[in-house]
Scaffold this active site. Structure first.
Site, short mmCIF file in Angstrom:
data_model
loop_
_atom_site.label_atom_id
_atom_site.label_comp_id
_atom_site.label_asym_id
_atom_site.label_seq_id
_atom_site.Cartn_x
_atom_site.Cartn_y
_atom_site.Cartn_z
N GLU A 191 53.06 14.39 34.70
CA GLU A 191 52.45 13.16 34.17
C GLU A 191 53.53 12.12 33.87
O GLU A 191 54.51 12.40 33.16
CB GLU A 191 51.66 13.49 32.89
CG GLU A 191 51.02 12.25 32.29
CD GLU A 191 49.92 12.55 31.26
OE1 GLU A 191 49.57 13.74 31.08
OE2 GLU A 191 49.43 11.58 30.65
N GLU A 222 51.12 22.61 27.90
CA GLU A 222 52.10 21.54 27.99
C GLU A 222 53.46 21.99 27.49
O GLU A 222 53.57 22.45 26.34
CB GLU A 222 51.66 20.33 27.14
CG GLU A 222 50.38 19.68 27.61
CD GLU A 222 50.01 18.47 26.76
OE1 GLU A 222 50.81 18.04 25.90
OE2 GLU A 222 48.90 17.94 26.98
N ASP A 253 42.26 18.14 27.07
CA ASP A 253 42.17 17.82 25.64
C ASP A 253 42.14 16.30 25.44
O ASP A 253 41.99 15.82 24.31
CB ASP A 253 43.28 18.50 24.82
CG ASP A 253 44.68 18.13 25.26
OD1 ASP A 253 44.83 17.32 26.19
OD2 ASP A 253 45.64 18.66 24.65
N SER A 254 42.21 15.55 26.55
CA SER A 254 41.94 14.11 26.49
C SER A 254 40.53 13.86 25.94
O SER A 254 40.22 12.75 25.53
CB SER A 254 42.08 13.48 27.88
OG SER A 254 41.32 14.19 28.83
N ASP A 304 42.30 22.90 29.15
CA ASP A 304 43.53 22.78 28.37
C ASP A 304 43.56 23.73 27.20
O ASP A 304 42.57 23.86 26.45
CB ASP A 304 43.64 21.35 27.81
CG ASP A 304 44.39 20.42 28.74
OD1 ASP A 304 45.06 20.90 29.67
OD2 ASP A 304 44.29 19.20 28.53
N LYS A 318 45.63 25.43 31.11
CA LYS A 318 46.79 24.54 31.22
C LYS A 318 47.50 24.44 29.87
O LYS A 318 46.85 24.33 28.84
CB LYS A 318 46.34 23.17 31.71
CG LYS A 318 47.50 22.16 31.84
CD LYS A 318 47.14 20.96 32.68
CE LYS A 318 46.31 19.92 31.98
NZ LYS A 318 46.94 19.34 30.79
#
Ligand code: KIV
Length: 265
Positions: free
Chosen positions: A183, A116, A47-48, A86, A114
């Site tokens: 991270e 978070e 999602d960057s 993501d 993925k």
């Protein structure tokens, strides 16, 4: 570089053999093709992309449809790398929503999704896995929580926070995670967790002691407006995107990137 198909089993075998692997974010077909051909083992539609492709200041505005769109582009260019994507903010707040969101990304080509966050996501993670979709957990600095931290700050530097991250990692492995991204945590913590877990652990800004490394494509190419300090511009010394990707992979596999001197306290 031959591009035999990479699977989760490949990454598990690499970990068991003490061999590192590389991961790179990609968002379009041509970069996916170059990265896969360079042998990058794991491609991540992160999602960057909200920042690198859409020009936002954070990842929070990215939607499931955005990820699915870029994922379909990447899937067309991929040449046998393992493909992860993501789950964006708000797409996994309940187990049912998480399973539906993961299924949408799986239909668009994700082989791994993925998410978070820590132990509180165990139920979401379990249900996604029960639906047949492998999950990568993401701990430490979780960019979707940037406003909780008040910025993109290193996590796990104090012992209490480090213990929380360690407990989260163990709980998410137990819940069925196949991979873990750590991270911006201290290198010693990342190395300890990598040894404790049987699943492959991928670091970013987390020192050189993890099983794999990931970078954001634009940081690795030195074309981000502001690159994080732990990144390296691989394009400068190689002169082409393809050569930069190969050099990045070679440096990760040889244990030269990140350098051991980057070991944060
Ligand atoms: O969104 C992303 O690119 C990521 C990587 C930095 C791990 O989550």
């Amino acid at each position: 570089m031959s591009t035999a198909r990479i699977t989760l089993q490949t990454l598990r075998e690499r970990k068991a053999d003490g061999q590192r692997f590389s991961c790179l974010t990609v968002y379009d077909a041509s970069c996916a093709q170059l990265a896969a051909t360079a042998g990058i083992e794991l491609l991540l539609v992160g999602d960057s992309l909200g920042m690198t492709v859409h020009g936002r200041s954070d990842t929070l505005g990215v939607t499931l449809a955005d990820i699915a769109y870029h994922l379909r582009c990447v899937r067309r260019g991929n040449r046998g790398s393992l493909l992860a994507a993501d789950l964006p903010l708000g797409s996994y707040t309940t187990p049912a929503l998480a399973a539906a969101s993961a299924a949408e990304l799986a239909r668009a080509g994700a082989e791994v999704v993925k998410l978070e966050g820590g132990r509180w996501l165990a139920e979401q993670l379990r249900l996604i896995v029960r639906c047949g979709i492998p999950v990568c957990a993401h701990l430490g600095l979780c960019p979707q929580s940037v406003h909780l931290y008040g910025g993109y700050c290193r996590q796990g530097s104090d012992p209490k926070q480090a213990a929380e991250i360690e407990a989260d990692a163990l709980a998410l492995e137990e819940a069925g995670a196949s991979l873990l991204v750590l991270e911006c945590v201290p290198a010693a913590l990342a190395e300890r967790i990598s040894h404790q877990l049987s699943i492959p652990v991928i670091g970013i800004g987390a020192g050189s002691g993890t099983d794999g490394q990931v970078l954001v494509l634009q940081d690795m190419l030195g074309i981000s407006e502001v690159a994080p300090p732990f990144s390296r511009d691989f394009l400068r010394d190689t002169g082409s995107v393809a050569a930069a990707m190969s050099a990045y992979r070679a440096a990760v596999l040889a244990g030269e990137f990140p350098p051991a001197s980057d070991l944060a306290p």
